[in-house]
Design a protein around this motif. Sequence first.
Motif, PDB file in Angstrom:
ATOM      1  N   THR A  17       0.725  -1.272   0.052  1.00  0.00           N
ATOM      2  CA  THR A  17      -0.039   0.122   0.113  1.00  0.00           C
ATOM      3  C   THR A  17       0.793   1.337  -0.014  1.00  0.00           C
ATOM      4  N   GLY A  28      -4.959   4.629  -2.102  1.00  0.00           N
ATOM      5  CA  GLY A  28      -6.099   3.778  -2.576  1.00  0.00           C
ATOM      6  C   GLY A  28      -6.736   3.950  -4.019  1.00  0.00           C
ATOM      7  N   ALA A  29      -7.943   3.941  -4.248  1.00  0.00           N
ATOM      8  CA  ALA A  29      -8.318   4.030  -5.694  1.00  0.00           C
ATOM      9  C   ALA A  29      -8.887   5.308  -5.978  1.00  0.00           C
ATOM     10  N   ASP A 181     -11.296  -0.599   1.155  1.00  0.00           N
ATOM     11  CA  ASP A 181     -10.023   0.097   0.413  1.00  0.00           C
ATOM     12  C   ASP A 181      -8.904   0.172   1.410  1.00  0.00           C
ATOM     13  N   PRO A 182      -7.806  -0.266   0.945  1.00  0.00           N
ATOM     14  CA  PRO A 182      -7.457  -1.113  -0.131  1.00  0.00           C
ATOM     15  C   PRO A 182      -7.580  -2.827   0.362  1.00  0.00           C
ATOM     16  N   THR A 184      -5.369  -5.650  -1.130  1.00  0.00           N
ATOM     17  CA  THR A 184      -4.131  -6.016  -1.837  1.00  0.00           C
ATOM     18  C   THR A 184      -3.455  -7.363  -0.952  1.00  0.00           C
ATOM     19  N   GLN A 205      -9.572  -0.107  -3.882  1.00  0.00           N
ATOM     20  CA  GLN A 205      -8.382  -0.591  -4.490  1.00  0.00           C
ATOM     21  C   GLN A 205      -8.248  -2.232  -4.375  1.00  0.00           C
ATOM     22  N   SER A 211      -0.134  -0.527  -4.545  1.00  0.00           N
ATOM     23  CA  SER A 211       0.178   0.644  -5.502  1.00  0.00           C
ATOM     24  C   SER A 211       1.788   0.919  -5.375  1.00  0.00           C
ATOM     25  N   PRO A 220      -3.645   2.193 -13.132  1.00  0.00           N
ATOM     26  CA  PRO A 220      -4.126   1.863 -11.865  1.00  0.00           C
ATOM     27  C   PRO A 220      -5.946   1.493 -12.021  1.00  0.00           C
ATOM     28  N   TYR A 223      -6.640  -2.103 -10.927  1.00  0.00           N
ATOM     29  CA  TYR A 223      -6.553  -2.517  -9.756  1.00  0.00           C
ATOM     30  C   TYR A 223      -7.895  -2.045  -9.065  1.00  0.00           C
ATOM     31  N   THR A 224      -9.111  -2.036  -9.440  1.00  0.00           N
ATOM     32  CA  THR A 224     -10.181  -1.362  -8.690  1.00  0.00           C
ATOM     33  C   THR A 224     -11.176  -2.514  -8.595  1.00  0.00           C
TER      34      THR A 224
END
Length: 489
Positions: A17, A28-29, A181-182, A184, A205, A211, A220, A223-224
Amino acid sequence: MAEPAGAGGPGTDSAGTGSAAGGPGTGGAGPAARRYTAREAVALLARADDFTELPRPDGTYPPDGPLSWRGYDEARARAAARTGEEESVLCGTGTVGGTAAVLVSFEFGFLGGSLGERTGDRLAAAYAHALGHRLPLVSLVATGGSRMQEGMRALVQLQRVARASALVRAAGLPQVAVLRDPTTGGGWATLGAGADVVLALPGAQVGFAGSRVRPPDADPAAYTAEAQLAAGAVDAVVPCEDLPDALALWLRLLTGGSAGAGPEGREDGGGAVPPPPALGRAGPPATGWEAVLLARSPERPRAEAYLDAFFARRAALGGDRCGGTDDGMLCGFGVCAQDGRTVAYAAQRGTAVRPAGHRAAARLVRLAGRLGVPVLTLVDTPGAANDAEAERQGAGAAIADLFAAVATARTPVTTLLIGEGGSGGALALAAPDNTWATPDSYFSVIAPELAAAILKRSPDRVRATADELRIRPQDLVDLGVVRGIVPPA
């Protein structure tokens, strides 16, 4: 699979992150993604007086963690002071829309919601509680991955989570993930993507790479949550205000068929469901070609009409979890309007079914089997997609897998042929001994036009070929292919 490496410096709180503190708008997104604390996320679903934290596992941990990472204890203390939490995950029990569940909620503000040994201890205890008390498990995920300051001791927690999740799955207990969010790294690759149903908040995200560790030219938008929905990895993107009702419905559906019967002494949700009544024509066709024309008529009722009539409420699964979606196949669970029980459904919409559609249906049948829920399938397709892209996407393997899923289904499958039944692409979704037909349908080894072409017949022989193939509903009954023709309601 190895977790992507983070920046690795003392200030790096997670694997992928862009925020140590976890404040809004960092890593984040974008502005559409709102970040909730662990307790705020729980409060969206359960009342404060209804949420009970699970006992925290005892454990002795060396100073500065297993790697003796200088300053790690101080970083943990700052995170605790900032968030009010002692670890990056909050675990407890609560009631969501009338269904008791184990709730696991990540605190991204605590070292980026990263997974360490203590996190693994808490998660393992939460899964054990769900297993021991036969409760569904809901994960409210917001994590950057494995904790850098604990190295491989952090990464191997993913194995613990994967095993615990597999045991819960084998016991016939549902798991639902809500991606915040997020989401990952390993948190996405275990608690998130490993759940039976995956919901996501808008703009979150979501991806294996955070990220900070993506390729420099990464898009980007890929990755949502929305991109993962399009890729078939997420079942639905749900606005925050709709999440309580959506999750309550899913828990009702996923626990309503078997009440957690499990593989030993599994119930079948009340036995096979009866085929829905016909919504279109009352009488069978006179000729094979008339059967074809009736099945292809744009006025004929389609899958949505049958599902709306059969279910009081339903929720859709989206995608095949292998990178694809197919709008021509509708899959999900619903509340039967007739008797109130949960029924799973897979319904073709009259288009050529793509490999992702076959895989999604196979996923649906297997999930229903684990949960003890009967299945209804609606057959309506001219056949499987056979273009070059479908072949590259594994059409043959996808159809074979669906055949196997239906043939070995652990709960009863009922099939209704509501339109065209084109070759193996249709047959793969049909129950071998419990398929019914409507008067405005047909089933054929191949479309009459293609059969005539293969047999080197002239176009004017297509109608005669349709008769010779014996594809009318009444022919199918005589041949033993279907059990009967369903009358109108």
